[in-house]
Write a protein that holds these residues in place. Structure first.
Motif, PDB file in Angstrom:
ATOM      1  N   PRO A  12      -7.581   7.579 -12.054  1.00  0.00           N
ATOM      2  CA  PRO A  12      -6.143   7.730 -11.806  1.00  0.00           C
ATOM      3  C   PRO A  12      -5.573   9.064 -12.275  1.00  0.00           C
ATOM      4  O   PRO A  12      -4.569   9.540 -11.730  1.00  0.00           O
ATOM      5  CB  PRO A  12      -5.538   6.564 -12.591  1.00  0.00           C
ATOM      6  CG  PRO A  12      -6.629   5.533 -12.644  1.00  0.00           C
ATOM      7  CD  PRO A  12      -7.898   6.308 -12.751  1.00  0.00           C
ATOM      8  N   VAL A  39      -0.463   0.445  -1.586  1.00  0.00           N
ATOM      9  CA  VAL A  39      -1.546   0.803  -2.504  1.00  0.00           C
ATOM     10  C   VAL A  39      -2.623  -0.271  -2.378  1.00  0.00           C
ATOM     11  O   VAL A  39      -2.358  -1.458  -2.564  1.00  0.00           O
ATOM     12  CB  VAL A  39      -1.049   0.880  -3.959  1.00  0.00           C
ATOM     13  CG1 VAL A  39      -2.197   1.278  -4.890  1.00  0.00           C
ATOM     14  CG2 VAL A  39       0.103   1.874  -4.081  1.00  0.00           C
ATOM     15  N   TYR A  41      -6.827  -1.516  -3.205  1.00  0.00           N
ATOM     16  CA  TYR A  41      -7.931  -1.293  -4.141  1.00  0.00           C
ATOM     17  C   TYR A  41      -8.892  -0.251  -3.584  1.00  0.00           C
ATOM     18  O   TYR A  41      -9.463   0.543  -4.336  1.00  0.00           O
ATOM     19  CB  TYR A  41      -8.675  -2.600  -4.438  1.00  0.00           C
ATOM     20  CG  TYR A  41      -9.422  -2.527  -5.742  1.00  0.00           C
ATOM     21  CD1 TYR A  41      -8.845  -2.958  -6.927  1.00  0.00           C
ATOM     22  CD2 TYR A  41     -10.688  -1.955  -5.799  1.00  0.00           C
ATOM     23  CE1 TYR A  41      -9.516  -2.858  -8.123  1.00  0.00           C
ATOM     24  CE2 TYR A  41     -11.368  -1.847  -6.999  1.00  0.00           C
ATOM     25  CZ  TYR A  41     -10.773  -2.298  -8.157  1.00  0.00           C
ATOM     26  OH  TYR A  41     -11.440  -2.171  -9.363  1.00  0.00           O
ATOM     27  N   ASP A  43      -8.175   2.388  -2.236  1.00  0.00           N
ATOM     28  CA  ASP A  43      -7.687   3.727  -2.596  1.00  0.00           C
ATOM     29  C   ASP A  43      -8.330   4.226  -3.885  1.00  0.00           C
ATOM     30  O   ASP A  43      -8.568   5.427  -4.043  1.00  0.00           O
ATOM     31  CB  ASP A  43      -6.165   3.721  -2.770  1.00  0.00           C
ATOM     32  CG  ASP A  43      -5.417   3.373  -1.489  1.00  0.00           C
ATOM     33  OD1 ASP A  43      -6.038   3.375  -0.415  1.00  0.00           O
ATOM     34  OD2 ASP A  43      -4.209   3.098  -1.585  1.00  0.00           O
ATOM     35  N   THR A  44      -8.594   3.311  -4.827  1.00  0.00           N
ATOM     36  CA  THR A  44      -9.205   3.732  -6.095  1.00  0.00           C
ATOM     37  C   THR A  44     -10.628   4.237  -5.860  1.00  0.00           C
ATOM     38  O   THR A  44     -11.100   5.125  -6.556  1.00  0.00           O
ATOM     39  CB  THR A  44      -9.206   2.589  -7.126  1.00  0.00           C
ATOM     40  OG1 THR A  44     -10.130   1.553  -6.746  1.00  0.00           O
ATOM     41  CG2 THR A  44      -7.811   1.996  -7.281  1.00  0.00           C
ATOM     42  N   TYR A  84       0.466   8.590   0.780  1.00  0.00           N
ATOM     43  CA  TYR A  84       1.238   8.751  -0.458  1.00  0.00           C
ATOM     44  C   TYR A  84       2.128   9.992  -0.338  1.00  0.00           C
ATOM     45  O   TYR A  84       1.921  10.997  -1.016  1.00  0.00           O
ATOM     46  CB  TYR A  84       0.306   8.927  -1.650  1.00  0.00           C
ATOM     47  CG  TYR A  84      -0.506   7.724  -2.073  1.00  0.00           C
ATOM     48  CD1 TYR A  84      -0.561   6.555  -1.325  1.00  0.00           C
ATOM     49  CD2 TYR A  84      -1.246   7.762  -3.260  1.00  0.00           C
ATOM     50  CE1 TYR A  84      -1.325   5.474  -1.736  1.00  0.00           C
ATOM     51  CE2 TYR A  84      -2.000   6.682  -3.688  1.00  0.00           C
ATOM     52  CZ  TYR A  84      -2.042   5.540  -2.918  1.00  0.00           C
ATOM     53  OH  TYR A  84      -2.804   4.470  -3.336  1.00  0.00           O
ATOM     54  N   HIS A 299      -2.571   2.781  -9.950  1.00  0.00           N
ATOM     55  CA  HIS A 299      -4.032   2.660  -9.885  1.00  0.00           C
ATOM     56  C   HIS A 299      -4.587   2.085 -11.176  1.00  0.00           C
ATOM     57  O   HIS A 299      -5.525   1.267 -11.146  1.00  0.00           O
ATOM     58  CB  HIS A 299      -4.655   4.025  -9.594  1.00  0.00           C
ATOM     59  CG  HIS A 299      -4.641   4.399  -8.147  1.00  0.00           C
ATOM     60  ND1 HIS A 299      -5.700   5.026  -7.516  1.00  0.00           N
ATOM     61  CD2 HIS A 299      -3.692   4.232  -7.183  1.00  0.00           C
ATOM     62  CE1 HIS A 299      -5.410   5.233  -6.241  1.00  0.00           C
ATOM     63  NE2 HIS A 299      -4.183   4.771  -6.022  1.00  0.00           N
ATOM     64  N   GLU A 300      -4.043   2.493 -12.308  1.00  0.00           N
ATOM     65  CA  GLU A 300      -4.501   1.942 -13.589  1.00  0.00           C
ATOM     66  C   GLU A 300      -4.271   0.438 -13.639  1.00  0.00           C
ATOM     67  O   GLU A 300      -5.156  -0.329 -14.046  1.00  0.00           O
ATOM     68  CB  GLU A 300      -3.761   2.631 -14.746  1.00  0.00           C
ATOM     69  CG  GLU A 300      -4.177   4.070 -14.972  1.00  0.00           C
ATOM     70  CD  GLU A 300      -3.222   4.802 -15.908  1.00  0.00           C
ATOM     71  OE1 GLU A 300      -2.241   4.174 -16.372  1.00  0.00           O
ATOM     72  OE2 GLU A 300      -3.444   6.003 -16.166  1.00  0.00           O
ATOM     73  N   LEU A 302      -3.897  -1.648 -11.146  1.00  0.00           N
ATOM     74  CA  LEU A 302      -4.722  -2.326 -10.151  1.00  0.00           C
ATOM     75  C   LEU A 302      -6.155  -2.473 -10.652  1.00  0.00           C
ATOM     76  O   LEU A 302      -6.754  -3.553 -10.555  1.00  0.00           O
ATOM     77  CB  LEU A 302      -4.680  -1.534  -8.844  1.00  0.00           C
ATOM     78  CG  LEU A 302      -5.241  -2.190  -7.586  1.00  0.00           C
ATOM     79  CD1 LEU A 302      -4.535  -3.511  -7.289  1.00  0.00           C
ATOM     80  CD2 LEU A 302      -5.107  -1.252  -6.399  1.00  0.00           C
ATOM     81  N   ARG A 303      -6.696  -1.413 -11.207  1.00  0.00           N
ATOM     82  CA  ARG A 303      -8.071  -1.471 -11.703  1.00  0.00           C
ATOM     83  C   ARG A 303      -8.221  -2.403 -12.898  1.00  0.00           C
ATOM     84  O   ARG A 303      -9.283  -3.004 -13.097  1.00  0.00           O
ATOM     85  CB  ARG A 303      -8.555  -0.058 -12.056  1.00  0.00           C
ATOM     86  CG  ARG A 303      -8.728   0.838 -10.838  1.00  0.00           C
ATOM     87  CD  ARG A 303      -9.196   2.236 -11.188  1.00  0.00           C
ATOM     88  NE  ARG A 303     -10.537   2.239 -11.750  1.00  0.00           N
ATOM     89  CZ  ARG A 303     -11.388   3.243 -11.648  1.00  0.00           C
ATOM     90  NH1 ARG A 303     -11.051   4.323 -10.957  1.00  0.00           N
ATOM     91  NH2 ARG A 303     -12.575   3.186 -12.195  1.00  0.00           N
TER      92      ARG A 303
END
Length: 317
Positions: A12, A39, A41, A43-44, A84, A299-300, A302-303
């Motif tokens: 991220p 957003v 997953y 995407d990460t 984004y 992102h943080e 989500l992960r």
């Protein structure tokens, strides 16, 4: 325009806000003023270059947007990255009208996650009426829709897995018949117990590693495990043909990108999902909306599995 751009692969921390020239729509494309970006997953994985397709730098991530065209139409669209941002050029063939009664967040829930859930059940698992279905990550964007669609499509028993009591309660509220802890230790036994002591017919699996292994072990003869992600970033134990033959089990892979351009696999199921949402049969779960400058935090979260439902980015903040 303001956008998130990455100039190096990583976690991220590589997501940074920059000012970029507005995109220019080419032939067959629409230019959208983006009101929200989804957003996912995936995407990460894209940001760290560990996804199924390779990424190139520099890149504006983001695979889906909702917004307005120059003539005022509200559409939701898949993108080839670039979501984004405050503006995005999208292929008209990958854009879909958003009907009244469907919010921006709900529309974004239906593009990647909704279409994925639909195809997991209809196309890959070929769900038959009365069959049992296990939905992993049942409080997430795809899982929460798959629980509802499985019931609407005639599943006999829907078993949800989730990592917290709150998420399991949501899955039950959405129609799951049972909800169990997602911890891989003892997972096979919990799935079989939740199915009344019988092995299960269909598993929708996106974690990989020991969760995949436990799910395969829980499959009944002629059962289908559909794998559509590897959120744990740990590969499952390598499969041998005898493991499948010995119980007449199937493992099926799914990636939404293979539906693009195939007749009947994009606009038609998306229209069905939109109609289900507009009339209340389907309830997409819209989670937190982050400002564009908070993309790294999204992102943080989500992960770390701190989220529920569909996550959005608001390009206006």
């Amino acid at each position: 325009m303001r956008a998130i751009q990455i100039t190096e692969f990583g976690g991220p921390e590589v997501l940074r806000v920059v000012d970029l020239p507005d995109p220019v729509a080419g032939p067959g494309q629409l230019l959208l003023d983006v009101t929200a970006a989804g957003v996912n997953y995936a995407d990460t994985h894209t940001v760290e270059d560990s996804y199924l397709s390779r990424s190139t730098l520099p890149m504006v991530p983001g695979a889906e947007v909702v917004g307005r065209t120059a003539d005022g139409r509200r559409v939701v669209a898949l993108t080839e990255d670039g979501g984004y941002a405050q503006r995005a050029a999208v292929w008209e063939a990958m854009a879909h009208h958003v009907p009244d009664g469907v919010t921006d967040g709900q529309a974004l829930s239906l593009v990647v996650q909704g279409l994925t859930a639909w195809h997991l059940l209809r196309t890959s698992a070929r769900l038959a009426e009365g069959e049992s279905v296990v939905v992993h990550a049942a409080a997430g964007g795809t899982g929460s829709l798959a629980v509802q669609l499985a019931k609407l499509f005639g599943a006999g028993r829907v078993i949800a897995t989730a990592s917290t009591a709150e998420k399991r309660a949501l899955a039950l509220e959405l129609g799951a018949d049972a909800a169990v802890d997602a911890d891989p230790s003892g997972l096979k036994e919990r799935l079989v117990e939740a199915n009344g002591g019988r092995k299960v017919d269909v598993v929708l699996e996106m974690t990989g590693g020991p969760v995949f292994d436990a799910s395969l072990a829980a499959l009944a003869p002629f059962g289908r495990l559909v794998t559509y992600g590897m959120a744990s970033r740990v590969p499952p134990t390598p499969l041998q043909a005898a493991q499948l033959m010995g119980r007449s089990r199937s493992v099926v892979g799914f990636w939404l990108m293979h539906c693009i351009g195939r007749p009947g696999m994009f606009a038609e199921p998306l229209a069905e999902l939109m109609a289900m949402t507009a009339d209340g049969r389907l309830r997409p779960q819209v989670g937190d909306a982050y400002g564009l400058s908070e993309a790294a935090r999204a992102h943080e979260d989500l992960r770390a599995r701190r989220t529920i439902g569909k996550l959005l980015l608001d390009p206006a903040r």
